[in-house]
Design an enzyme around this catalytic site. Structure first.
Site, short mmCIF file in Angstrom:
data_model
loop_
_atom_site.label_atom_id
_atom_site.label_comp_id
_atom_site.label_asym_id
_atom_site.label_seq_id
_atom_site.Cartn_x
_atom_site.Cartn_y
_atom_site.Cartn_z
N THR A 68 95.58 -15.89 79.82
CA THR A 68 96.25 -14.42 79.02
C THR A 68 96.37 -14.98 77.50
OG1 THR A 68 98.72 -16.32 79.06
CG2 THR A 68 98.88 -15.55 80.40
N GLY A 69 96.28 -13.84 77.06
CA GLY A 69 95.99 -13.34 75.63
C GLY A 69 94.30 -14.07 75.70
N ALA A 70 93.47 -13.32 76.62
CA ALA A 70 92.23 -13.61 76.93
C ALA A 70 91.67 -12.26 75.65
CB ALA A 70 91.91 -13.20 77.98
N ASN A 71 91.66 -11.55 75.30
CA ASN A 71 91.84 -10.99 74.55
C ASN A 71 90.53 -11.24 72.90
OD1 ASN A 71 94.15 -10.62 73.52
ND2 ASN A 71 93.58 -8.92 72.01
N GLY A 73 90.33 -14.86 70.43
CA GLY A 73 90.49 -16.32 69.87
C GLY A 73 89.75 -17.36 71.47
N TYR A 225 108.17 -22.42 65.89
CA TYR A 225 107.62 -22.66 66.24
C TYR A 225 107.01 -24.24 66.71
CZ TYR A 225 101.81 -22.45 66.81
OH TYR A 225 101.06 -23.32 67.34
#
Length: 353
Positions: A68-71, A73, A225
């Site tokens: 996930t969030g592989a687009n 960083g 956070y």
């Protein structure tokens, strides 16, 4: 003991790169010395053992992976490294354009090894998470590695589509729901792994305020956070306990990247960010920040319920090692069970171990 002394000896030698990030330079320096060849080989082996890198990832041909969030960083570097070792990687991103762009970049930067799939995954919407999982389940027989990487850090006060504070909703709750929906595919795999990204900030949270998960109280971005990252650790540990109770071969592991420069800090002004980073001896680039995740996802020594982070001072930078981060809240089994029950209820999911 011998290994530790030899490594200390290395660091005292003139001309040896002292930057903890420069693995390649240290290997090169060793080969250039006038020591006996056998000594050089020993020293290089020590460096390799101390500094685990993506070169140490085993062959992943035939493995099915979601990041996930592989687009961008750390997620991008994680997906790229797993693809390079032969895995079939679904590039999870909030929208089609981001996922396609990342997949194209990974393909361009890497020699073809595995395969890449587009994955539209909005972790701020429980309905869209369910849709993604149902689509994935319809086209895949199993899932070998799930890397719960995506995250958001200190945004302006905002909520998910379902009304949860954004950091708690995305960093923890969305990944909890995703893992639950994909759990049947994880069970089919022989020794699947779920790697959930946390942070050193988890140590700053004293607990979970269940009366403030939908911005019921004045917003404190850093507190929220830290709460979300504590929730990730509690989720990892509680899942591990339940897996072991059911004699499952699935491994639930947590990881944190240390201090890494990524798009995660986009809500911090450049002036403030420069000041924050100036406090640290080293700020890692995404490729190195991804190493704890990659180690947790692939190394044969990993056991369920472990927490992996950098091996440097205070775990700010370095190479993958077992984390020493631990607080009473992180190990509170009653709190973990309470959080688990809450998450199953609000996401309308159920894990069948």
């Amino acid at each position: 003991m011998i290994t530790a002394r030899l490594f200390l000896f290395l660091h005292r030698q003139p001309g040896l790169p002292t930057n903890a990030l420069d693995f390649t330079a240290k290997q090169s320096w060793t080969s250039q010395q006038s020591y006996h060849p056998s000594i050089c080989r020993i020293l290089q082996k020590i460096i390799s053992q101390v500094m685990w890198t993506s070169n140490d990832i085993p062959d992943l041909t035939g493995k099915t992976v979601i990041v996930t969030g592989a687009n961008t960083g750390i997620g991008y570097e994680t997906a790229k490294a797993l693809y390079a070792k032969g895995a079939s990687v679904t590039v999870g991103a909030r929208n089609m354009q981001k996922s396609i762009a990342a997949a194209q970049a990974i393909s361009k930067e890497s020699a073809k090894a595995g395969s890449l799939e587009i994955g539209v995954l909005n972790l701020a919407c429980l309905d869209e998470i369910k849709t993604f999982a149902e689509k994935f389940r319809s086209s895949h027989r199993r899932l070998d590695i799930l890397v719960n990487n995506a995250g958001v850090m200190i945004p302006p006060p905002s909520k998910t589509n379902d009304g949860f504070e954004l950091q708690f909703g995305v960093n923890f709750l969305g990944h909890f729901a995703l893992t639950a929906h994909l759990f049947p595919l994880l069970k089919v795999s022989d020794g699947a792994r779920v790697v959930t990204l946390s942070s050193g900030a988890a140590t700053l949270a004293s607990g979970i305020d269940f009366g403030n998960l939908k911005l019921e109280k004045p917003y404190d971005p850093w507190r929220e956070y830290a709460t979300s990252k504590l929730a990730d650790v509690l989720f990892t540990y509680e899942m591990d306990r339940r897996l072991k109770a059911g004699n499952s071969k699935i491994l639930s592991v947590a990881a944190h990247p240390g201090v890494t420069r990524t798009d995660l800090q986009r809500h911090i002004s450049s002036e403030i960010l420069t000041g924050l980073f100036a406090q640290y001896e080293a700020v890692m680039e995404p490729w190195q920040g991804a190493l704890p995740s990659l180690f947790a996802a692939t190394d044969n020594s990993i056991k369920g319920g472990e927490f992996i982070g950098p091996d440097g001072q205070n775990e700010y930078a370095g190479y993958p090692a077992r984390s020493k981060h631990s607080t009473p809240s992180m190990n509170d089994q009653v709190l973990a069970q309470q959080l688990w029950d809450y998450a199953e209820t609000v996401t309308n999911t159920k894990f069948h171990f």
